[in-house]
Design an enzyme around this catalytic site. Structure first.
Site, PDB file in Angstrom:
ATOM      1  N   ASN A  15      19.093  76.187  33.139  1.00 46.00           N
ATOM      2  CA  ASN A  15      20.204  76.727  33.930  1.00 46.00           C
ATOM      3  C   ASN A  15      21.343  77.074  32.968  1.00 46.00           C
ATOM      4  O   ASN A  15      22.026  76.184  32.482  1.00 46.00           O
ATOM      5  CB  ASN A  15      20.641  75.662  34.956  1.00 46.00           C
ATOM      6  CG  ASN A  15      21.900  76.058  35.702  1.00 46.00           C
ATOM      7  OD1 ASN A  15      22.319  77.222  35.677  1.00 46.00           O
ATOM      8  ND2 ASN A  15      22.510  75.082  36.375  1.00 46.00           N
ATOM      9  N   TRP A  16      21.508  78.352  32.720  1.00 46.83           N
ATOM     10  CA  TRP A  16      22.528  78.778  31.736  1.00 46.83           C
ATOM     11  C   TRP A  16      23.944  78.751  32.296  1.00 46.83           C
ATOM     12  O   TRP A  16      24.901  78.953  31.570  1.00 46.83           O
ATOM     13  CB  TRP A  16      22.195  80.189  31.220  1.00 46.83           C
ATOM     14  CG  TRP A  16      21.214  80.190  30.090  1.00 46.83           C
ATOM     15  CD1 TRP A  16      20.367  79.176  29.739  1.00 46.83           C
ATOM     16  CD2 TRP A  16      20.976  81.251  29.153  1.00 46.83           C
ATOM     17  NE1 TRP A  16      19.620  79.542  28.650  1.00 46.83           N
ATOM     18  CE2 TRP A  16      19.975  80.809  28.271  1.00 46.83           C
ATOM     19  CE3 TRP A  16      21.505  82.528  28.999  1.00 46.83           C
ATOM     20  CZ2 TRP A  16      19.489  81.597  27.227  1.00 46.83           C
ATOM     21  CZ3 TRP A  16      21.028  83.317  27.961  1.00 46.83           C
ATOM     22  CH2 TRP A  16      20.031  82.847  27.082  1.00 46.83           C
ATOM     23  N   LYS A  17      24.074  78.584  33.607  1.00 49.76           N
ATOM     24  CA  LYS A  17      25.400  78.582  34.242  1.00 49.76           C
ATOM     25  C   LYS A  17      26.163  79.847  33.835  1.00 49.76           C
ATOM     26  O   LYS A  17      25.547  80.895  33.658  1.00 49.76           O
ATOM     27  CB  LYS A  17      26.163  77.307  33.890  1.00 49.76           C
ATOM     28  CG  LYS A  17      25.316  76.048  34.131  1.00 49.76           C
ATOM     29  CD  LYS A  17      26.082  74.780  34.033  1.00 49.76           C
ATOM     30  CE  LYS A  17      25.152  73.606  34.281  1.00 49.76           C
ATOM     31  NZ  LYS A  17      25.824  72.343  34.336  1.00 49.76           N
ATOM     32  N   HIS A  99      23.700  73.742  43.801  1.00 52.36           N
ATOM     33  CA  HIS A  99      24.125  73.042  42.579  1.00 52.36           C
ATOM     34  C   HIS A  99      25.495  72.411  42.831  1.00 52.36           C
ATOM     35  O   HIS A  99      26.338  72.999  43.507  1.00 52.36           O
ATOM     36  CB  HIS A  99      24.185  74.024  41.402  1.00 52.36           C
ATOM     37  CG  HIS A  99      24.340  73.322  40.097  1.00 52.36           C
ATOM     38  ND1 HIS A  99      25.542  72.809  39.683  1.00 52.36           N
ATOM     39  CD2 HIS A  99      23.436  73.012  39.137  1.00 52.36           C
ATOM     40  CE1 HIS A  99      25.375  72.216  38.507  1.00 52.36           C
ATOM     41  NE2 HIS A  99      24.097  72.318  38.161  1.00 52.36           N
ATOM     42  N   GLU A 101      28.045  72.216  41.118  1.00 52.59           N
ATOM     43  CA  GLU A 101      29.191  73.041  40.700  1.00 52.59           C
ATOM     44  C   GLU A 101      29.519  74.083  41.763  1.00 52.59           C
ATOM     45  O   GLU A 101      30.676  74.460  41.946  1.00 52.59           O
ATOM     46  CB  GLU A 101      28.904  73.686  39.333  1.00 52.59           C
ATOM     47  CG  GLU A 101      28.987  72.637  38.231  1.00 52.59           C
ATOM     48  CD  GLU A 101      28.135  72.925  37.006  1.00 52.59           C
ATOM     49  OE1 GLU A 101      27.618  74.045  36.871  1.00 52.59           O
ATOM     50  OE2 GLU A 101      27.974  71.993  36.187  1.00 52.59           O
ATOM     51  N   GLU A 169      20.288  65.580  40.603  1.00 49.64           N
ATOM     52  CA  GLU A 169      21.271  65.715  39.526  1.00 49.64           C
ATOM     53  C   GLU A 169      22.499  64.862  39.852  1.00 49.64           C
ATOM     54  O   GLU A 169      23.388  65.306  40.606  1.00 49.64           O
ATOM     55  CB  GLU A 169      21.713  67.173  39.387  1.00 49.64           C
ATOM     56  CG  GLU A 169      20.615  68.113  38.988  1.00 49.64           C
ATOM     57  CD  GLU A 169      21.185  69.312  38.227  1.00 49.64           C
ATOM     58  OE1 GLU A 169      20.783  69.502  37.078  1.00 49.64           O
ATOM     59  OE2 GLU A 169      22.044  70.019  38.775  1.00 49.64           O
ATOM     60  N   GLY A 175      26.562  67.459  32.135  1.00 49.98           N
ATOM     61  CA  GLY A 175      27.428  67.883  31.036  1.00 49.98           C
ATOM     62  C   GLY A 175      28.236  66.778  30.387  1.00 49.98           C
ATOM     63  O   GLY A 175      29.162  67.049  29.625  1.00 49.98           O
ATOM     64  N   SER A 211      22.459  66.075  31.704  1.00 47.24           N
ATOM     65  CA  SER A 211      22.416  65.628  30.299  1.00 47.24           C
ATOM     66  C   SER A 211      20.999  65.335  29.798  1.00 47.24           C
ATOM     67  O   SER A 211      20.814  64.482  28.931  1.00 47.24           O
ATOM     68  CB  SER A 211      23.334  64.425  30.080  1.00 47.24           C
ATOM     69  OG  SER A 211      24.681  64.802  30.303  1.00 47.24           O
ATOM     70  N   GLY A 232      20.772  72.128  31.591  1.00 49.51           N
ATOM     71  CA  GLY A 232      21.899  73.028  31.382  1.00 49.51           C
ATOM     72  C   GLY A 232      22.141  73.250  29.901  1.00 49.51           C
ATOM     73  O   GLY A 232      21.480  74.075  29.259  1.00 49.51           O
TER      74      GLY A 232
HETATM   75  P1  PGA Z   1      23.518  69.640  31.763  1.00 52.90           P
HETATM   76  O1  PGA Z   1      23.500  70.465  33.151  1.00 52.90           O
HETATM   77  O2  PGA Z   1      22.089  69.611  31.272  1.00 52.90           O
HETATM   78  O3  PGA Z   1      24.432  70.424  30.858  1.00 52.90           O
HETATM   79  O4  PGA Z   1      24.020  68.286  32.076  1.00 52.90           O
HETATM   80  C1  PGA Z   1      22.449  70.319  34.066  1.00 52.90           C
HETATM   81  C2  PGA Z   1      22.742  71.100  35.325  1.00 52.90           C
HETATM   82  O5  PGA Z   1      23.884  71.098  35.780  1.00 52.90           O
HETATM   83  O6  PGA Z   1      21.834  71.738  35.892  1.00 52.90           O
END
Ligand code: PGA
Length: 251
Positions: A15-17, A99, A101, A169, A175, A211, A232
């Protein structure tokens, strides 16, 4: 900590966001080169600006493509939005929905996530549904009830196992470099597996996200009922994503 008795092919979703420009094609080229003999299915979800181009540029590579969100409607007066049908039209096979976010930044509710999931499946793609508790909810001891409610309200009554992936998640792990203990992940994934089995969705893979990277992939991806990962930060660079992919090779 229980080990998987027989592992099916893990699913790793990058997931590149909101990261990546056209120059990032070099990272995907490096990733694609390293995928020969990979013992995992790799799906990549770049930002929408790159999706169509990457799908064309990497045709024939062992990579599948997804988007990070979609609108619930098929078309219409929704300035700035993109429908599931549009994503399927350019060759996406999956869409992340719910997600944390998006739940945080766009006030997405479980009901909205459920409509988006239906849209993704209506367009013939796989919905990757995200759920997870906040730190506050964890500290209150509410992890399982919170996940139970998100699961019940975000999934339809009849779950199509061939078009659904669940991602656990923990919000506080995304993150931050922090991950739950193996026992904690096994407890949550076992609970989610039971719930899915109870609604006839035994085939739905359950990914762990938050993470997940080169420093923990080898033990994390071996945990019971962990069918892969949603990644991510570590998916942005081919070198770190390939390390995670290689962790599936061992053992
Ligand atoms: P992260 O993000 O690997 O940077 O913790 C994962 C995600 O939000 O899908």
């Amino acid at each position: 900590m229980a080990e998987k008795p027989s592992r099916t092919r893990p699913l790793l979703v990058g997931n590149w966001k909101m990261n990546g420009l056209r120059a990032s094609e070099a990272e995907v080229s490096a990733l694609a080169k390293g995928l020969d003999g990979a013992r995992a299915d790799i799906w990549l979800c770049p930002p929408i600006t790159l999706l169509s181009h990457f799908i064309g540029a990497f045709k024939g590579k062992p990579l599948s493509w997804g988007a990070q969100d979609c609108h619930a409607q098929e078309s219409g007066a929704h300035t700035g939005d993109v429908s599931a049908e549009m994503l399927a039209d350019v060759g996406a096979v999956s869409v992340i929905v719910g997600h944390s976010e998006r739940r945080r930044d766009h006030a997405e509710t479980n009901a909205m996530v459920r409509s988006k999931l239906s849209a993704v499946q209506r367009a013939g793609m796989v919905a990757i549904v995200c759920i997870g508790e906040t730190l506050e909810e964890r500290e209150r001891g509410d992890v399982l009830p919170v996940l139970e409610k998100q699961l019940r309200e975000s999934l339809p009554e009849e779950v199509d196992g061939s078009k659904t992936v669940l991602a656990y998640e923990p919000v506080w792990a995304i993150g931050t470099g922090k991950v739950p203990s193996g026992d904690e992940i096994v407890e949550v994934h076992g609970f989610l597996r039971e719930r899915l089995d109870a609604c006839g969705a035994a085939g739905v893979p359950i990914l762990y996200g938050g993470s997940l990277g080169p420093s923990n992939a080898d033990w994390l991806l071996r945990l019971d009922n962990v069918d892969g990962g949603l990644i991510g930060t570590a998916s942005l660079k081919a070198s770190s994503f390939l390390e995670v992919i290689r962790a599936c090779q061992q053992g």
